[in-house]
Design a protein around this motif. Structure first.
Motif, PDB file in Angstrom:
ATOM      1  N   GLU A 137       0.788  -1.226   0.000  1.00  0.00           N
ATOM      2  CA  GLU A 137       0.000   0.000   0.000  1.00  0.00           C
ATOM      3  C   GLU A 137       0.821   1.278   0.000  1.00  0.00           C
ATOM      4  O   GLU A 137       0.328   2.323  -0.401  1.00  0.00           O
ATOM      5  CB  GLU A 137      -0.976   0.010   1.173  1.00  0.00           C
ATOM      6  CG  GLU A 137      -0.301   0.105   2.523  1.00  0.00           C
ATOM      7  CD  GLU A 137      -1.269  -0.055   3.667  1.00  0.00           C
ATOM      8  OE1 GLU A 137      -1.465   0.931   4.386  1.00  0.00           O
ATOM      9  OE2 GLU A 137      -1.813  -1.155   3.800  1.00  0.00           O
ATOM     10  N   ASN A 138       2.078   1.234   0.425  1.00  0.00           N
ATOM     11  CA  ASN A 138       2.889   2.444   0.478  1.00  0.00           C
ATOM     12  C   ASN A 138       4.212   2.337  -0.256  1.00  0.00           C
ATOM     13  O   ASN A 138       5.058   3.222  -0.128  1.00  0.00           O
ATOM     14  CB  ASN A 138       3.165   2.840   1.938  1.00  0.00           C
ATOM     15  CG  ASN A 138       1.914   3.283   2.644  1.00  0.00           C
ATOM     16  OD1 ASN A 138       0.961   3.743   2.017  1.00  0.00           O
ATOM     17  ND2 ASN A 138       1.883   3.129   3.941  1.00  0.00           N
ATOM     18  N   THR A 139       4.436   1.264  -1.002  1.00  0.00           N
ATOM     19  CA  THR A 139       5.717   1.085  -1.691  1.00  0.00           C
ATOM     20  C   THR A 139       5.480   0.730  -3.149  1.00  0.00           C
ATOM     21  O   THR A 139       4.714  -0.188  -3.445  1.00  0.00           O
ATOM     22  CB  THR A 139       6.545  -0.034  -1.034  1.00  0.00           C
ATOM     23  OG1 THR A 139       6.643   0.217   0.367  1.00  0.00           O
ATOM     24  CG2 THR A 139       7.934  -0.096  -1.635  1.00  0.00           C
ATOM     25  N   ILE A 140       6.125   1.488  -4.042  1.00  0.00           N
ATOM     26  CA  ILE A 140       6.074   1.152  -5.461  1.00  0.00           C
ATOM     27  C   ILE A 140       7.500   1.067  -5.989  1.00  0.00           C
ATOM     28  O   ILE A 140       8.427   1.635  -5.412  1.00  0.00           O
ATOM     29  CB  ILE A 140       5.270   2.176  -6.293  1.00  0.00           C
ATOM     30  CG1 ILE A 140       5.945   3.550  -6.279  1.00  0.00           C
ATOM     31  CG2 ILE A 140       3.830   2.257  -5.824  1.00  0.00           C
ATOM     32  CD1 ILE A 140       5.354   4.512  -7.295  1.00  0.00           C
ATOM     33  N   SER A 141       7.629   0.354  -7.092  1.00  0.00           N
ATOM     34  CA  SER A 141       8.907   0.243  -7.782  1.00  0.00           C
ATOM     35  C   SER A 141       8.697   0.805  -9.180  1.00  0.00           C
ATOM     36  O   SER A 141       7.756   0.421  -9.870  1.00  0.00           O
ATOM     37  CB  SER A 141       9.317  -1.230  -7.839  1.00  0.00           C
ATOM     38  OG  SER A 141      10.408  -1.399  -8.700  1.00  0.00           O
ATOM     39  N   VAL A 142       9.548   1.759  -9.575  1.00  0.00           N
ATOM     40  CA  VAL A 142       9.482   2.347 -10.913  1.00  0.00           C
ATOM     41  C   VAL A 142      10.805   2.046 -11.601  1.00  0.00           C
ATOM     42  O   VAL A 142      11.858   2.507 -11.151  1.00  0.00           O
ATOM     43  CB  VAL A 142       9.237   3.868 -10.855  1.00  0.00           C
ATOM     44  CG1 VAL A 142       9.185   4.455 -12.260  1.00  0.00           C
ATOM     45  CG2 VAL A 142       7.955   4.179 -10.091  1.00  0.00           C
TER      46      VAL A 142
END
Length: 164
Positions: free
Chosen positions: A61-66
């Motif tokens: 919910e609070n971590t993304i990988s770009v």
């Protein structure tokens, strides 16, 4: 509608306008064209911004990988954030209404009336803009009412749970 997106320690004002198959996005008033396409699952996305492609994976919910680089991300409705800054500190008496920070879909309800909750414990999860937002108890208390069910859509500011 405007949102405040916090990426790691930086805040950005984000506004979205639906445009064709994508969006016109204003980040801190700078316009961009964006298209989002799911790649295999709703947590793996292809994001195209001004003709440049990014591989985005929503890890939690609070971590993304770009493109392989991880970021801590939170998104909040601009009006809700402004009101939150204005409201007085929550006291430990009386009712507390937990409200939706933005429009979304309730995908999980983890409490029922009569449950005892601790400050910071999860109450329910609302999915908005492909992100899952866990709504947490603002203080210790007893769940008085749960006003939503799994699968319901909610608007920003709707009361979800009342704790006393």
């Amino acid at each position: 509608m405007a949102y405040i997106a916090k990426v790691d320690d930086k805040e950005f004002k984000v506004e979205l306008e639906k445009e064709g198959n994508g969006f016109k996005v204003y980040i801190d008033n700078k316009p961009m064209k964006a298209t989002v396409v799911e790649v295999g699952s709703n947590s793996h996305l292809s994001l195209i911004v001004d003709n440049k492609s990014y591989d985005v994976i929503i890890e939690d919910e609070n971590t993304i990988s770009v493109d392989g680089e991880r970021f801590k991300v939170s998104v909040e409705d601009e009006q809700v954030q402004a009101l939150t800054k204005l409201k007085p500190e929550i006291t430990h008496v009386g009712e507390v209404k937990v409200t939706a920070p933005m429009p979304g879909l309730v995908i999980e309800v983890g409490v029922k009336p009569g449950d005892t909750v601790k400050a910071g414990s999860g109450l329910l999860i609302v999915e908005a803009m492909k992100m899952q937002n866990e709504m947490k108890a603002p203080r210790d208390g007893l769940v008085k009412q749960v006003l939503v069910k799994q699968g319901m859509t909610v608007n920003g500011g709707d009361t979800l749970v009342i704790i006393e």
